[in-house]
Design an enzyme around this catalytic site. Structure first.
Site, PDB file in Angstrom:
ATOM      1  N   ALA B 105     -33.748  -4.463  78.065  1.00 49.92           N
ATOM      2  CA  ALA B 105     -35.067  -5.089  77.901  1.00 49.92           C
ATOM      3  C   ALA B 105     -35.766  -5.076  76.687  1.00 49.92           C
ATOM      4  O   ALA B 105     -36.697  -5.735  76.610  1.00 49.92           O
ATOM      5  CB  ALA B 105     -36.148  -5.002  79.171  1.00 49.92           C
ATOM      6  N   LYS B 106     -35.579  -3.959  75.994  1.00 50.22           N
ATOM      7  CA  LYS B 106     -35.991  -3.750  74.419  1.00 50.22           C
ATOM      8  C   LYS B 106     -37.555  -4.065  74.435  1.00 50.22           C
ATOM      9  O   LYS B 106     -38.126  -4.609  73.737  1.00 50.22           O
ATOM     10  CB  LYS B 106     -35.557  -4.919  73.669  1.00 50.22           C
ATOM     11  CG  LYS B 106     -33.858  -4.616  73.358  1.00 50.22           C
ATOM     12  CD  LYS B 106     -33.340  -5.586  72.234  1.00 50.22           C
ATOM     13  CE  LYS B 106     -31.810  -5.136  71.958  1.00 50.22           C
ATOM     14  NZ  LYS B 106     -30.936  -5.566  73.152  1.00 50.22           N
ATOM     15  N   ARG B 107     -38.108  -3.306  75.494  1.00 48.21           N
ATOM     16  CA  ARG B 107     -39.783  -3.453  75.629  1.00 48.21           C
ATOM     17  C   ARG B 107     -40.267  -2.546  74.513  1.00 48.21           C
ATOM     18  O   ARG B 107     -39.619  -1.508  74.188  1.00 48.21           O
ATOM     19  CB  ARG B 107     -40.042  -3.006  76.888  1.00 48.21           C
ATOM     20  CG  ARG B 107     -39.512  -3.797  78.113  1.00 48.21           C
ATOM     21  CD  ARG B 107     -40.143  -5.416  77.921  1.00 48.21           C
ATOM     22  NE  ARG B 107     -39.891  -6.055  79.195  1.00 48.21           N
ATOM     23  CZ  ARG B 107     -38.996  -6.975  79.351  1.00 48.21           C
ATOM     24  NH1 ARG B 107     -38.142  -7.172  78.629  1.00 48.21           N
ATOM     25  NH2 ARG B 107     -38.979  -7.595  80.574  1.00 48.21           N
TER      26      ARG B 107
END
Lengths: 303, 303
Positions: B105-107
């Protein structure tokens, strides 16, 4: 929606404010949460329904004086799929009340995946022969660490559907500078300047009737010198300015983010408005409106 | 889950592969989508149900030979709240089959907001007197552009709940270098090296019984020289290696991401496995299993 349309709404209300909707459950009055828990039990569904009711109350209290709303996706996601449904319903409600909706999700990925995020938050997706707008924000925050091919799919949907994005340039947090302030050999520019230049370059063919490109920049109020520098360097870039109020940025600190005509920036406040009821007492919506009016009047004094 | 537990499952299956689950609707066989559209109409709910059925079929076909699954959140989010519910159900199903689940999700955000993302994907959230794990991944991908105070909340939850994160260091896409390859004055190091060093420094007190810290690194197979350099520099960092196959990385390119004992890395393939049926014909699940076995055997040849 293009930034010129956001600017017109700001001009109409004489208020360059965006309210950050951060539904940390600690900000929700207990009576609202209790009501939904008594109906649905202690769970994420009850919490998500409470967050929706709370958001509607805030939107109703703010929509005639505040031009824009910035729902923070993290807090909705923390309530699971029910929370994400509340995010969508809240965005829909805010738009129905005339607010410009900036979905603060800081997404970023490579080409085809970035395109999927763009479809989710700004664009459309086709199922069979039908087309849907999953979240339909007016703008989305984006992280550009992956370079231009992580940003261009967002710009593409922004152009196609009359939307915009804000990419992180110089953020407001204490450790922002650990990477963003590194000075690059050769150009002698800091990383955040290079990011800003890159975004301006790839969006220079997307200027609207007021001269704003479709890629705005997140530039924190907590670093006013850097903000003033970027303002002068990026004349076509609309700024989203976090860090006012609770994080320490003053009205004077945010004033430098505006162009000489007093345009081209919008200042965010989250806790200072949505959690004002905890300090002032009284209803949360009235307290938020009072705090938003105070912020508006303070900004009018310096912009 | 700590990386030593992931490494043990890799050792058990003799397969350092993670399958990337990218439910682009173009990858889903029409018969599955048609079945759900005939029951629920053309819409995001039907698409989300089809994606769930497809994911279950892939998990059943892969779970005894592939140790880990990497659902790409973007494609689930592109189906709106129904899609996010499918993401959660798919993660639950994969874990029930013994797979290590890396939510891609590359948050990334500042302190309190990063903490909300950590609660969503790795940790817990409390409603009333009850506590819930909204998505309960074993690991999450994270973007560190905001600096250490955007990463530490994830590390904190990783320690508390026996989870891990992978932060973007050197990504696999063509424009990765636009920012990541800038050389910083003073240290003379590239930005991606500084990110790697920073992550190693803040996680050095979290080493597991195999010596891996709880912050891994995303290091693209498409830049093998940089990968070899980072491997030597970051001995305690577990690598997630995208870019194999469809993006151009070869088995030799990924071999350099492993440590001298042949451990400490996991190689991702998405389209090469999940969309194998489009090239090979036959059922999508059998085609994925055949492709996964071929990849496993190729990696065994070089690691």
């Amino acid at each position: 929606m293009s930034f010129s349309r956001l600017q017109r709404r700001i001009d109409q209300l004489k208020n360059p404010t965006v309210v950050g909707l951060d539904p940390d459950l600690a900000h929700i009055p207990a009576s609202i949460l209790d009501k939904h828990m008594s109906e649905h039990g202690e769970g994420l569904e009850a919490a998500a329904l409470a967050v929706y009711e709370w958001g509607v109350g805030l939107i109703d209290a703010l929509c005639d004086i505040v031009p824009a709303l910035k729902p923070q996706s993290a807090f909705y996601e923390a309530l699971g799929p029910h929370g994400v449904l509340t995010l969508k319903k809240t965005c829909d409600y805010a738009r129905s009340k005339g607010m410009y909706v900036i979905i603060d999700a800081k997404r970023g990925d490579i080409g085809s995946t970035a395109a999927a995020y763009a479809s989710a938050y700004l664009g459309r997706i086709t199922v069979g022969n039908s087309t849907f707008a999953p979240f339909d924000g007016d703008a989305l925050t984006v992280n550009a660490y992956l370079g231009s091919d992580g940003v261009l799919p967002f710009l593409s949907d922004a152009k196609q559907y009359d939307k915009a994005i804000f990419a992180l340039v110089k953020t407001s947090n204490p450790s922002a500078g650990e990477l963003q302030d590194k000075v690059a050999q050769g150009s002698g520019e800091k990383v955040y300047t290079l990011v800003g230049d890159l975004l301006a370059e790839i969006s220079k063919d997307s200027l609207d009737d007021m001269g704003f490109s479709r890629i705005g920049a997140v530039v924190g109020a907590t670093y006013p010198e850097e903000s003033a520098f970027l303002r002068a360097r990026l004349p076509n870039t609309f700024f989203l300015v976090p860090g006012y109020g609770a994080q320490g940025g003053s009205a004077a600190d945010v004033a430098v983010a505006f162009n000489p005509e007093g345009k081209g920036a919008i200042v965010n406040s989250s806790r200072g408005i949505i959690a004002a009821w905890k300090k002032s007492g009284g209803g949360y919506a009235d307290a938020a409106r009072d705090a938003a009016i105070a912020m508006r009047d303070e900004l009018r004094g310096v912009v």
